[in-house]
Design an enzyme around this catalytic site. Structure first.
Site, PDB file in Angstrom:
ATOM      1  N   ASP A  70       0.869  -1.177   0.000  1.00 31.36           N
ATOM      2  CA  ASP A  70       0.000   0.000   0.000  1.00 31.36           C
ATOM      3  C   ASP A  70       0.909   1.230   0.000  1.00 31.36           C
ATOM      4  OD1 ASP A  70      -2.733   0.156  -0.094  1.00 31.36           O
ATOM      5  OD2 ASP A  70      -3.046  -0.038   2.045  1.00 31.36           O
ATOM      6  N   ARG A  78       3.945   2.997   3.436  1.00 34.88           N
ATOM      7  CA  ARG A  78       4.562   1.954   4.263  1.00 34.88           C
ATOM      8  C   ARG A  78       6.074   2.118   4.250  1.00 34.88           C
ATOM      9  NH1 ARG A  78      -0.443   0.710   6.331  1.00 34.88           N
ATOM     10  NH2 ARG A  78      -1.858   0.266   4.624  1.00 34.88           N
ATOM     11  N   ARG A 139      -6.441  11.120   0.167  1.00 33.92           N
ATOM     12  CA  ARG A 139      -5.987  10.001  -0.657  1.00 33.92           C
ATOM     13  C   ARG A 139      -6.572  10.087  -2.061  1.00 33.92           C
ATOM     14  NH1 ARG A 139      -7.907   4.873   2.508  1.00 33.92           N
ATOM     15  NH2 ARG A 139      -6.648   3.821   0.923  1.00 33.92           N
ATOM     16  N   HIS A 182     -13.204   0.003   7.747  1.00 34.19           N
ATOM     17  CA  HIS A 182     -12.423  -0.721   8.753  1.00 34.19           C
ATOM     18  C   HIS A 182     -13.271  -1.013   9.988  1.00 34.19           C
ATOM     19  CE1 HIS A 182      -9.163   1.149   6.370  1.00 34.19           C
ATOM     20  NE2 HIS A 182      -8.457   0.098   6.744  1.00 34.19           N
ATOM     21  N   ASP A 247     -10.360  -5.775  -0.755  1.00 31.99           N
ATOM     22  CA  ASP A 247      -9.819  -5.022   0.369  1.00 31.99           C
ATOM     23  C   ASP A 247      -9.655  -6.033   1.512  1.00 31.99           C
ATOM     24  OD1 ASP A 247      -8.886  -2.891   1.822  1.00 31.99           O
ATOM     25  OD2 ASP A 247     -10.646  -1.626   1.495  1.00 31.99           O
TER      26      ASP A 247
END
Length: 481
Positions: A70, A78, A139, A182, A247
């Site tokens: 990611d 990351r 994003r 999430h 995902d």
């Protein structure tokens, strides 16, 4: 060995904990594991070549392994998680000519190739036209579907020309939600899906290698999350032959009812090709136990026919073809590809690019950037850093706090001049801004999507990142204060 135990590893993309290959992952690689997804905990910030060595060690066991990451730029990184990304955020790129997306995509591809990554879970094709969106925000390339579409296509083309498979996300669109998948299951009306279709269409037309599904419900399509819905994934397959990646199936939107194993099996049966299991380091989850739960559930579903054999073999073949189309960048001895910086430091946007971003952000701002220089206190209006699941870094707050501290002793008496760092106008951030305004002059520094803190006087930054700090330094003469 059953058919299920043979095929199940070939369609899974787990995470793991640490900067070396654990024993259980060695066994999974020997069993035919399709790939792994690296997260921040797999990257040693003190070792610029560590990620390349790790990916080389993985491929020494399985040369055709897919290694995913990611890495979006801006708030999702990351490789640079401890300090934040030095690349522009999509929100910043959305203010610039489309060439900036291609240039940034090329820089990102070079970084990924040097690290041995062959699948990047980017770009984000979501149209962020809901300023309260808690998970997409900066994003996204913006709130205009056409602006987003042009930059998504340019990014896809640049990444794949640079030897890295792109995965556009999150189909059919996660930009107009107020629920973070999430933590819960968002709903997106079909009318919104239609309005947000252009970026995905341009990615498919550009030949994007993969597409990630969103854990959202489209009520007109049914009451099941898209990732688990055969009819929804049938719609997607009609649009593209790209590898369908889920995902993470440990997210509450799909895992809350029966766990990630059941979600993985349902997603594969519905038409997904590669199951991203999730980030075991995020909540201290046992990485081996998480993988075992998922692989066992998928194997059982293949063996008892819930996932037909033909469906499992088709998914595995698509993933294998992806791996073959984008061979690994790093050699198995851990060396870096030709053209990589000898010290492992990443190529960064040049000064002219930073100046262009600074000018575009200044034009988008509703407060004079000079108001930053007049402040004597900084407050972070967020409950945590933007997209804390990706990085704990707070470079903008830290830099501004250091700069204002040096001015406190010389500050004249009188009303406070307060900077509030915010990324959207939820109730918590609205309260912090209101309290600051009640104490005197206040300016909002917005590190979320452009316009997310209107109607307050705002200096737009478009990300909480080291590149945004470079923009601040550009505005304030290249030195702190």
């Amino acid at each position: 060995m059953t058919l299920g135990t043979d095929l199940a590893p070939q369609v899974l993309l787990p995470g793991f904990i640490g900067t070396t290959v654990p024993a259980w992952l060695d066994d999974a690689l020997d069993a035919g594991l399709a790939g792994v997804c690296l997260f921040a905990g797999n990257v040693d910030p003190g070792d610029p070549h560590g990620t390349a060595r790790l990916t080389a060690a993985l491929r020494a066991r399985r040369p055709d392994l897919v290694v995913a990451l990611d890495e979006e730029g801006g708030v999702v990184t990351r490789l640079e998680a401890p300090r934040g990304s030095t690349l522009p955020s999509p929100a910043q790129i959305g203010l610039l000519p489309v060439d900036a997306a291609a240039e940034t995509g090329a820089l990102l591809a070079a970084r990924l190739r040097a690290a041995g990554i062959d699948l990047v879970l980017a770009p984000d094709g979501d149209v962020n036209d809901n300023p309260l969106n808690p998970v997409i925000g900066a994003r996204s390339f913006g709130a205009d579907p056409e602006v987003v579409a042009e930059r998504v296509a340019a990014t896809v083309i640049a990444l794949q020309a640079g030897g890295v498979a792109a995965c556009v996300k999150h189909w059919p669109g996660h930009g107009d939600t107020v629920v973070d998948s999430h933590h819960g299951l968002p709903t997106v009306p079909a009318q919104t899906v239609e309005r947000h279709a252009a970026p995905f269409a341009t990615a498919f037309a550009a030949g994007v290698a993969a597409v990630m599904t969103a854990h959202v419900v489209v009520p007109e399509w049914g009451q099941t999350a898209v990732t688990l819905d055969a009819a929804a994934l049938g719609r997607l397959r009609a649009l593209t032959d790209a590898v369908i990646v889920t995902d993470a199936v440990d997210m509450a939107a799909v895992a809350a009812e029966a766990g990630p194993g059941a979600a993985a099996a349902r997603a594969l049966a519905a038409g997904a090709d590669l199951v991203c299991i999730g980030n075991p380091g995020l909540s201290g989850i046992d990485d081996e136990a998480q993988y075992r739960e998922v692989v066992d559930a998928v194997a059982a579903a293949i063996d008892d026919g819930r996932i037909p054999e033909a469906r499992a073999r088709d998914a595995a073949a698509r993933v294998a073809a992806l791996a073959a189309a984008y061979p690994a960048a790093a050699e198995t001895d851990g060396s870096l590809p030709d053209g990589s910086p000898a010290d492992g430091s990443p190529a960064e946007p040049d000064a002219a690019t930073v100046r262009s971003i600074a000018r575009a952000l200044a034009e988008a701002s509703t407060a004079d950037v000079a108001s930053i220089a007049a402040a004597v206190e900084v407050r972070d209006g967020r409950r945590g850093p933007s997209m804390a699941v990706a990085t704990r870094a707070r470079p903008v707050v830290e830099w501004l706090s250091e700069a204002t501290t040096r001015e406190l002793a010389a500050a004249p008496a009188g009303p406070g001049r307060i900077i509030v760092v915010a990324d959207r106008l939820d109730d918590d951030q609205r309260a912090v801004i209101a309290a600051a305004q009640a104490q005197g002059a206040a300016v909002v520094v917005n590190v979320g999507p452009i316009g997310a803190t209107a109607p307050h006087p705002t200096v737009e930054l478009g990300a909480d990142s080291p590149l945004s700090v470079r923009v601040l330094q550009e505005w304030l003469g290249g030195v702190a204060r």
